[in-house]
Design an enzyme around this catalytic site. Structure first.
Site, PDB file in Angstrom:
ATOM      1  N   HIS A  13      51.906 -29.141  28.828  1.00 49.71           N
ATOM      2  CA  HIS A  13      52.906 -28.047  28.809  1.00 49.71           C
ATOM      3  C   HIS A  13      52.248 -26.808  29.407  1.00 49.71           C
ATOM      4  CE1 HIS A  13      56.330 -25.791  26.629  1.00 49.71           C
ATOM      5  NE2 HIS A  13      55.725 -24.932  27.441  1.00 49.71           N
ATOM      6  N   ARG A  17      54.008 -20.460  37.141  1.00 45.07           N
ATOM      7  CA  ARG A  17      54.715 -19.405  37.893  1.00 45.07           C
ATOM      8  C   ARG A  17      54.724 -19.726  39.391  1.00 45.07           C
ATOM      9  NH1 ARG A  17      56.407 -18.432  32.880  1.00 45.07           N
ATOM     10  NH2 ARG A  17      55.113 -17.025  31.679  1.00 45.07           N
ATOM     11  N   HIS A 170      55.280 -27.450  21.895  1.00 37.53           N
ATOM     12  CA  HIS A 170      54.563 -26.417  21.128  1.00 37.53           C
ATOM     13  C   HIS A 170      54.987 -26.389  19.657  1.00 37.53           C
ATOM     14  CE1 HIS A 170      58.201 -24.494  22.547  1.00 37.53           C
ATOM     15  NE2 HIS A 170      57.697 -24.200  23.724  1.00 37.53           N
ATOM     16  N   ASP A 242      50.752 -24.538  26.792  1.00 40.44           N
ATOM     17  CA  ASP A 242      51.790 -23.505  26.927  1.00 40.44           C
ATOM     18  C   ASP A 242      51.184 -22.211  27.471  1.00 40.44           C
ATOM     19  OD1 ASP A 242      54.306 -22.454  27.012  1.00 40.44           O
ATOM     20  OD2 ASP A 242      54.419 -21.967  24.880  1.00 40.44           O
ATOM     21  N   ALA A 258      57.293 -12.757  26.145  1.00 40.98           N
ATOM     22  CA  ALA A 258      56.672 -13.744  25.251  1.00 40.98           C
ATOM     23  C   ALA A 258      55.854 -14.713  26.077  1.00 40.98           C
ATOM     24  CB  ALA A 258      57.747 -14.502  24.481  1.00 40.98           C
TER      25      ALA A 258
END
Ligand code: NCD
Ligand code: ZN
Length: 339
Positions: A13, A17, A170, A242, A258
């Site tokens: 995970h 970008r 997650h 993540d 976040a």
């Protein structure tokens, strides 16, 4: 143990970008990992095979290590249909990502409602075609209860589509662990931050926006029970960082973004953690073997990453042209480093 070699580390995970951001962060991952599940929540989300293929090329041309294997997930929107799913399948895409609308960064195109006839149809086709369903499982309720409240939705999908492999991304709440035991087809990824930190690391001693992420960090009990899953390399659990970089200015403003950028020195941080708990022997399963089995990953560029006990410092910031990204544990001295 003074040294360890990890074979084919996988990050199941990851947010990479695009554009300048991608170019500045990709090598933190490719220098450590053989491959990663790359999340599709770009500002223009990856909703089609065409976009996924273009994104894969951008990733591979931005990386120094051309052998890196990005597994791009397709973002589920109301517009997804059978034809698109078949095309995705034929092009080697394995994973669909479900975001509830508004749950996290760039999720405006996510699903306003999950269990509608339209999405149930998508789940059925996904099951027939052998996709895995990766889910950001949070409701719009009170922050600390969001994942728990989503539990019945995980259960309903798992029950109705028993051959569809579902991943609780997650996992952050100890009450979700029962779903792994109750449903054969439910799996999970775990981040480093959810197994080592709590809400107090966000707001217990001054506000720390760089520790703000979705799902929000939770209680010591949640952290400890999830840590035990990781340390024991529970067979249905794999590592998913993540890692989610944001510019410092976007973390610090009102409605701050976040996401925790945890990619730098990730394997060294994990070695330190697993060694501290005398579980270094389980790290290979957590970082690669479980994922290879559960996601049926066969062809992987071979990568052996050697780590040894030698001090190394995590960079305190990554400079982009306009602004910085602040990594998790930036500036901290680690006991381990990559050889
Ligand atoms: C992620 C991001 O920034 O893309 N943020 C986060 O807090 N984890 C999205 C996500 O995985 O929820
Ligand atoms: Zn994410």
């Amino acid at each position: 143990m003074e040294e360890i070699t990890l074979l084919n580390p996988l990050d199941m995970h990851l947010h990479l970008r695009e554009g300048e951001m991608l170019k500045n962060i990709i090598d933190f991952t490719t220098s450590q990992f053989s491959g990663a599940v790359v999340m599709p929540n770009l500002s223009t989300p990856i909703t089609t095979t065409q976009l996924a293929m273009e994104y894969k090329e951008e990733i591979q041309s931005s990386a120094k290590d051309k052998d890196f294997m990005p597994l791009i997930a397709i973002y589920i929107t109301d517009a997804l249909n059978e034809e698109e799913l078949k095309t995705a399948k034929n092009n080697g895409i394995k994973i669909l990502k479900l975001y509830p609308k508004g749950a996290t960064t760039n999720s405006d195109n996510g699903l306003a409602e999950i269990l509608t006839p339209q999405t149930l149809k998508i789940f059925e086709i996904a099951q027939d075609l052998g996709f895995m369903l990766s889910i950001h499982g949070e409701t719009g309720g009170f922050s600390m209860e969001r994942e728990y409240e989503f539990g019945p939705i995980f259960a309903a999908i798992a029950k109705d589509f028993p051959k569809l492999k579902i991943i609780i991304e997650h996992m952050s709440d100890h009450r979700s662990i029962a779903l792994l035991e109750d449903y054969e087809n439910i799996y999970a990824t775990l981040t480093l931050h959810h197994i080592t930190m709590t809400l107090d690391d966000v707001l217990g001693a001054g506000l720390k926006p760089h520790h703000f992420c979705k799902p929000i960090l939770k209680t010591p009990k949640d952290r400890d029970m999830l840590l035990a899953l990781a340390l024991n390399a529970h067979p249905k659990v794999s590592f998913g960082s993540d890692s989610a970089p944001h510019l410092e200015k976007n973390k610090l403003k009102d409605n701050g973004a976040a996401g925790i950028f945890s990619a730098p020195n990730m394997l060294a941080m994990l070695c330190e953690l697993f060694e501290k708990h005398d579980k270094l022997h389980n790290l290979q399963a957590f970082i690669s073997d479980n994922a290879k089995t559960n996601y049926n990953i066969s062809k992987l560029p071979k990568k052996a990453v050697k780590l040894h006990k030698k001090h190394t410092a995590i960079p305190s910031q990554i400079r982009l042209i306009q602004n910085n990204i602040i990594p998790l544990n930036g500036g901290r001295l680690l006991q381990w480093s990559q050889a």
